[in-house]
Design a protein around this motif. Structure first.
Motif, mmCIF file in Angstrom:
data_model
loop_
_atom_site.group_PDB
_atom_site.id
_atom_site.type_symbol
_atom_site.label_atom_id
_atom_site.label_comp_id
_atom_site.label_asym_id
_atom_site.label_seq_id
_atom_site.Cartn_x
_atom_site.Cartn_y
_atom_site.Cartn_z
ATOM 1 N N SER A 64 -15.540 12.179 18.060
ATOM 2 C CA SER A 64 -16.009 11.021 17.078
ATOM 3 C C SER A 64 -15.000 9.810 17.857
ATOM 4 C CB SER A 64 -16.475 11.256 16.276
ATOM 5 O OG SER A 64 -17.511 11.777 16.239
ATOM 6 N N PHE A 65 -13.366 10.554 17.318
ATOM 7 C CA PHE A 65 -12.449 9.968 17.651
ATOM 8 C C PHE A 65 -12.395 9.284 18.758
ATOM 9 C CE2 PHE A 65 -8.146 8.367 17.593
ATOM 10 C CZ PHE A 65 -7.881 7.892 17.000
ATOM 11 N N ASN A 73 -12.770 6.709 11.583
ATOM 12 C CA ASN A 73 -12.654 8.051 12.735
ATOM 13 C C ASN A 73 -11.387 8.852 12.738
ATOM 14 O OD1 ASN A 73 -15.558 7.935 13.157
ATOM 15 N ND2 ASN A 73 -15.420 6.824 15.106
ATOM 16 N N GLU A 76 -11.291 10.253 9.453
ATOM 17 C CA GLU A 76 -11.977 12.190 9.151
ATOM 18 C C GLU A 76 -11.370 12.914 10.478
ATOM 19 O OE1 GLU A 76 -15.231 12.440 8.090
ATOM 20 O OE2 GLU A 76 -14.785 11.119 6.670
#
Length: 371
Positions: A64-65, A73, A76
């Motif tokens: 995701s990052f 992100n 997270e």
């Protein structure tokens, strides 16, 4: 003369019947197979599964990052890193079978990391994470550097990964490090089923038996990786340091999670020693029960199992007095960490001398620590 011969025969017979032919240790009313089954099914396997789950989340957060480099992100990703790192602290105490085969300790938690080597790898894009030369450029400490230590603010760290020239290389390195961790987790999860029968099948206490492996790995993790690496060397408490403090070599130096990870490690040592179910925390057959069955005592004639637990709890209590990251404590008032080191040191003769002697287990690792 006949009476003498008869008495000698009875003495020899009683000697053989009082000894365990598998290990040479005194027979006791303790089911070693049941002990190993509990450790296998309720301690080790769920520890491996939890680590695999946490590293899968870490991989997802990394993806995701990588696709959307943002502050949200990044946060997270940091959360998933911390969860996986905490999970590792428990698994490190049962470094047997497939956990040992992938050499999990050296693969994911050699600290401190080497920022210069990491940056060289990123720039060159010519690296093999599995090589011995990159042991300090991978694993959780490297992620700690990449996600916390590459700049002075979160905004600058995001910019570090967005850099026009090196941004993609940095993302690639981040992805490769996480993939290496997850690969180890996958191999452990897949390999445990095949190893389980080997582990519980050797019920002796000789070198290579399930009991011997557990006791040796327990000692190694507590003595070498917790007492020394996490506490003694950074604080100057270990005599080998000559009292010189090195705050920069604490675990999780950049994120400041050193205290939480160390506390989790000591709490895990108690749970593993007691054979606690990883999921329910119900008390199963553990090393403590084995020592109770032997009526093993410390040098003050207290039950050895209670002494080990109580001294470990005392060390944990010393840790809980510290609120700041260990790097700050070592730099400003290292005495607090020295107190922790001394508390941990009181556990060492109990587990390394008294416990191993009571269980007829030999220490097979070399620490060259002199204590």
């Amino acid at each position: 003369m006949k009476n003498l011969k008869f008495s000698f025969f009875i003495l020899v017979l009683s000697t053989f019947t009082a000894c365990d032919p598998e290990s040479g240790s005194e027979k006791v009313d303790f089911d070693r197979e049941a002990f190993l089954i509990n450790m296998a099914d309720n301690v080790i396997q769920p520890s491996i599964e939890d680590f695999a789950s946490k590293t899968a989340n870490l991989s997802t957060a990394t993806t995701s990052f990588s696709s959307d480099i943002s502050f949200e992100n990044l946060q997270e990703l940091r959360i998933s890193l911390k969860a996986a790192w905490l999970s590792y602290q428990h698994l490190a105490f049962v470094h047997v079978g497939p956990v040992s085969t992938v050499n999990l300790r050296d693969r994911v938690n050699i600290f401190p990391s080497n920022p210069q080597l990491i940056e060289e790898n990123i720039s060159s894009q010519n690296y093999v994470l599995g090589s011995a030369s990159n042991v300090s450029a991978k694993g959780f400490p490297t992620l700690d550097y990449l996600l916390f230590g590459t700049a002075n603010s979160d905004e600058e760290i995001v910019a570090y990964f967005e850099d026009v020239n090196q941004g993609q290389n940095r993302i690639q390195y981040l992805t490769d490090v996480v993939a290496d961790i997850q690969s180890a987790a996958t191999r452990m999860a897949e390999g445990w089923a095949d190893y389980r029968m080997t582990f519980i099948g050797n019920t002796g206490t000789d070198v290579g038996s399930g009991t011997s492996l557990l006791v040796n790995e327990y000692n190694f993790q507590f003595d070498i990786r917790i007492k020394n690496a996490k506490i003694g060397f950074p604080s100057g408490g270990n005599p080998r340091t000559g009292g010189v403090v090195k705050p920069e070599i604490v675990e999780a130096y950049y994120s400041g999670w050193s205290g939480e990870l160390a506390e989790k490690a000591v709490a895990s040592s108690i749970a593993v020693f007691k054979g606690e179910n990883f999921i329910s925390e119900n008390d199963g057959l553990g090393l403590d029960d084995y020592l109770v069955a032997l009526d093993a005592r410390d040098r003050n004639d207290n039950l050895l199992s209670e002494a080990i637990i109580n001294q470990s709890l005392a060390a944990l209590a010393e840790m809980e007095k510290i609120d700041a990251p260990y790097s700050e404590v070592a730099a400003v008032e290292g005495g607090q960490l020295v107190d922790v080191y001394n508390a941990l040191q009181t556990v060492i003769p109990l587990i390394k001398v008294d416990m191993t002697s009571s269980l007829s287990v030999s220490i097979t690792f070399q620490d060259n620590d002199g204590d």
